[in-house]
Motif scaffolding. Sequence first.
Motif, PDB file in Angstrom:
ATOM      1  N   GLN A   8      15.579  20.247 160.240  1.00  0.00           N
ATOM      2  CA  GLN A   8      16.998  20.568 160.389  1.00  0.00           C
ATOM      3  C   GLN A   8      17.822  19.888 159.303  1.00  0.00           C
ATOM      4  N   GLY A   9      18.699  20.649 158.685  1.00  0.00           N
ATOM      5  CA  GLY A   9      19.588  20.098 157.680  1.00  0.00           C
ATOM      6  C   GLY A   9      18.990  19.996 156.293  1.00  0.00           C
ATOM      7  N   VAL A  10      17.796  20.554 156.054  1.00  0.00           N
ATOM      8  CA  VAL A  10      17.223  20.535 154.709  1.00  0.00           C
ATOM      9  C   VAL A  10      18.029  21.486 153.831  1.00  0.00           C
ATOM     10  N   SER A  11      18.492  20.989 152.687  1.00  0.00           N
ATOM     11  CA  SER A  11      19.512  21.702 151.910  1.00  0.00           C
ATOM     12  C   SER A  11      19.221  21.617 150.416  1.00  0.00           C
ATOM     13  N   ALA A  12      19.723  22.594 149.670  1.00  0.00           N
ATOM     14  CA  ALA A  12      19.742  22.514 148.211  1.00  0.00           C
ATOM     15  C   ALA A  12      21.073  21.909 147.785  1.00  0.00           C
ATOM     16  N   LYS A  13      21.034  21.140 146.710  1.00  0.00           N
ATOM     17  CA  LYS A  13      22.240  20.485 146.194  1.00  0.00           C
ATOM     18  C   LYS A  13      22.561  21.075 144.811  1.00  0.00           C
ATOM     19  N   MET A  14      23.858  21.180 144.504  1.00  0.00           N
ATOM     20  CA  MET A  14      24.283  21.736 143.232  1.00  0.00           C
ATOM     21  C   MET A  14      25.339  20.845 142.582  1.00  0.00           C
ATOM     22  N   GLY A  15      25.117  20.494 141.340  1.00  0.00           N
ATOM     23  CA  GLY A  15      26.081  19.712 140.575  1.00  0.00           C
ATOM     24  C   GLY A  15      26.573  20.499 139.376  1.00  0.00           C
ATOM     25  N   LEU A  16      27.862  20.390 139.090  1.00  0.00           N
ATOM     26  CA  LEU A  16      28.468  21.086 137.954  1.00  0.00           C
ATOM     27  C   LEU A  16      29.124  20.067 137.039  1.00  0.00           C
ATOM     28  N   ASP A  17      28.646  20.003 135.812  1.00  0.00           N
ATOM     29  CA  ASP A  17      29.265  19.152 134.797  1.00  0.00           C
ATOM     30  C   ASP A  17      30.355  19.967 134.104  1.00  0.00           C
ATOM     31  N   ALA A  18      31.590  19.768 134.535  1.00  0.00           N
ATOM     32  CA  ALA A  18      32.731  20.506 133.985  1.00  0.00           C
ATOM     33  C   ALA A  18      33.559  19.606 133.074  1.00  0.00           C
ATOM     34  N   THR A  19      32.856  18.767 132.292  1.00  0.00           N
ATOM     35  CA  THR A  19      33.541  17.886 131.342  1.00  0.00           C
ATOM     36  C   THR A  19      33.456  18.471 129.935  1.00  0.00           C
ATOM     37  N   ARG A  20      34.381  18.070 129.075  1.00  0.00           N
ATOM     38  CA  ARG A  20      34.359  18.474 127.669  1.00  0.00           C
ATOM     39  C   ARG A  20      33.235  17.752 126.936  1.00  0.00           C
ATOM     40  N   PRO A  21      32.792  18.303 125.805  1.00  0.00           N
ATOM     41  CA  PRO A  21      31.893  17.538 124.948  1.00  0.00           C
ATOM     42  C   PRO A  21      32.597  16.267 124.463  1.00  0.00           C
ATOM     43  N   VAL A  22      31.817  15.231 124.218  1.00  0.00           N
ATOM     44  CA  VAL A  22      32.408  14.001 123.703  1.00  0.00           C
ATOM     45  C   VAL A  22      33.057  14.250 122.336  1.00  0.00           C
ATOM     46  N   VAL A  23      32.415  15.030 121.509  1.00  0.00           N
ATOM     47  CA  VAL A  23      32.946  15.389 120.197  1.00  0.00           C
ATOM     48  C   VAL A  23      33.123  16.902 120.145  1.00  0.00           C
ATOM     49  N   TYR A  24      34.300  17.343 119.734  1.00  0.00           N
ATOM     50  CA  TYR A  24      34.560  18.783 119.652  1.00  0.00           C
ATOM     51  C   TYR A  24      35.572  19.055 118.542  1.00  0.00           C
ATOM     52  N   PRO A  25      35.552  20.266 117.983  1.00  0.00           N
ATOM     53  CA  PRO A  25      36.487  20.600 116.906  1.00  0.00           C
ATOM     54  C   PRO A  25      37.940  20.432 117.358  1.00  0.00           C
ATOM     55  N   ALA A  26      38.790  20.086 116.428  1.00  0.00           N
ATOM     56  CA  ALA A  26      40.206  19.840 116.738  1.00  0.00           C
ATOM     57  C   ALA A  26      40.812  21.003 117.509  1.00  0.00           C
ATOM     58  N   HIS A  27      41.502  20.691 118.550  1.00  0.00           N
ATOM     59  CA  HIS A  27      42.290  21.608 119.378  1.00  0.00           C
ATOM     60  C   HIS A  27      41.459  22.521 120.287  1.00  0.00           C
ATOM     61  N   VAL A  28      40.130  22.588 120.112  1.00  0.00           N
ATOM     62  CA  VAL A  28      39.355  23.529 120.913  1.00  0.00           C
ATOM     63  C   VAL A  28      39.454  23.198 122.406  1.00  0.00           C
ATOM     64  N   PHE A  29      39.341  21.910 122.754  1.00  0.00           N
ATOM     65  CA  PHE A  29      39.455  21.501 124.154  1.00  0.00           C
ATOM     66  C   PHE A  29      40.734  20.704 124.422  1.00  0.00           C
ATOM     67  N   THR A  30      41.746  20.895 123.580  1.00  0.00           N
ATOM     68  CA  THR A  30      43.026  20.232 123.798  1.00  0.00           C
ATOM     69  C   THR A  30      43.888  21.099 124.711  1.00  0.00           C
ATOM     70  N   ARG A  31      44.349  20.537 125.800  1.00  0.00           N
ATOM     71  CA  ARG A  31      45.153  21.297 126.764  1.00  0.00           C
ATOM     72  C   ARG A  31      46.502  21.671 126.168  1.00  0.00           C
ATOM     73  N   VAL A  32      46.939  22.866 126.513  1.00  0.00           N
ATOM     74  CA  VAL A  32      48.242  23.335 126.055  1.00  0.00           C
ATOM     75  C   VAL A  32      49.327  22.635 126.854  1.00  0.00           C
ATOM     76  N   ARG A  33      50.204  21.966 126.137  1.00  0.00           N
ATOM     77  CA  ARG A  33      51.336  21.302 126.775  1.00  0.00           C
ATOM     78  C   ARG A  33      52.599  21.559 125.967  1.00  0.00           C
ATOM     79  N   ILE A  34      53.721  21.476 126.632  1.00  0.00           N
ATOM     80  CA  ILE A  34      55.015  21.615 125.965  1.00  0.00           C
ATOM     81  C   ILE A  34      55.659  20.240 125.891  1.00  0.00           C
ATOM     82  N   PRO A  35      55.989  19.770 124.694  1.00  0.00           N
ATOM     83  CA  PRO A  35      56.614  18.443 124.574  1.00  0.00           C
ATOM     84  C   PRO A  35      57.866  18.337 125.429  1.00  0.00           C
TER      85      PRO A  35
END
Length: 486
Positions: free
Chosen positions: A432-459
């Motif tokens: 009873q209770g035997v289950s599959a587990k799921m993990g999602l890595d939804a983080t940015r790469p440590v190094v990425y091209p300029a602005h590719v993972f920069t969030r859009v913000r309004i000053p």
Amino acid sequence: MTSLGAPANDVGPARTLRHWLAHLSRSGRVAAIDKPVALEHELAAIAKCLDGTQAAFFTQPGGHAVPVVSGFMSKRAWIAEAMGVDESALLARFSAAAAAPLESKLVGREEAPCQQVVHTSGIDLHALLPIPTHSEYDNGPYLTAGLVIARNPRTGVQNVSINRIQVHGQNRMAILLLPRHLYAFHREAEAAGDALDVAIAIGVDPLTMLASQAITPIDHDELEIAGALHGAPLPVAQCVTNGVHVPAFAEIVIEGRILPNVREPEGPFGEFPKYYSAREAREVIEVTAVTHRRDPIFHTIVPAEMEHLLLGAIPREATLLAHLQRSHPAVKDVHLSVGGVCRYHLWVQFDKKREGEAKNVILCAFGAHYDIKQVVVVDTDVNVHDPAEIEWAIATRFQADRDLVVIEGAQGSPLDPSTTVGQPDDAPSHLQGVSAKMGLDATRPVVYPAHVFTRVRIPGQDSVDLHTLVAADNSAFDAYLSRDHD
């Protein structure tokens, strides 16, 4: 109507249920239902409609003179308010109390309102207490907000938990024991042929309710964590028919004993995953006494609604955060989502410095508590308390072929109905209770091209003060529209 009895100028953390209800009432967060309400379904339906907006206070439940309250802990902000802290400090405050418990203060019967009235003979729970039947297919009335307190038969140290309890008869109840501390206590007593003395405290303050759900090693009395949350030792009284110590300011206490080698049918019952658990043979409590205040208030929790979910979520979050930070200090915050019934889905905010770290955090989280079924790790620019932010991070920072972790055949929650799919109805307990587990890595790469993972913000968006900018009325707007622009 029962007086809530707290002075209007009283401030600070909630010390008793009445003190807290009076505070909520002064700020418009108690809805008094003064008309007769049926205990079967109607009371729970009304409380559910008010869930998260107002506590429901029923003055005429099922013809009883004892009123019923529900929903006084149904918002995260209210619980922080009861602690006397900002919502952002909620987990830290709980963790600090769990790490530095205060020994309870034993008081005499004359100082214990919970023993102002004592019943030890001719006990009829249905006559004494307004016990509701909540969900459509529940197999009768249930105690859902009682703190079940028992002592370790070997060490004498108390444990506190909340268990669902079906009231079968005048002085007999069936209780669900999951494989935790109370279960271990009962098995120890049963092996020796002994009953296990217990007490069920109903109508305690929100901090004591919350402390009861702390995830601690065995032989740690959660009432001492309640004392730390209060900032002073919790007053407790010894039961009149056994040696269990109960919160002295509880509204109602049911004393009894879990019988050895006795099982009776219990369920079905609508549980926190918003499904019914099966009817099965459960342990049995024989009631030996009922004590209460002169004008008691009965507390019921509507299963699977916010009061139920948050009571489980906040202590778990505090424990999970501390556990993760021991191995991964860059973990900043955690959240058990409402959509994941505040048990199964964990969102983790993490300041990633190296590739692969997020997957380690996922694995650490699965080892922290068997209930955890899905983990999403996000960066520090993502608010883990906002489901839309989590979904956005998954949509833009996650790729299933490289960022997904799946673990098969792990222990999960016995109350998760998806774990029973494909198993026969008479499957042995170890499956009873035997289950599959799921993990999602939804983080940015440590190094990425300029602005590719920069969030859009309004000053300047964070400093806009709409109160000073938006006109009190639309007269200027209406005047503009009234001009002849043809």
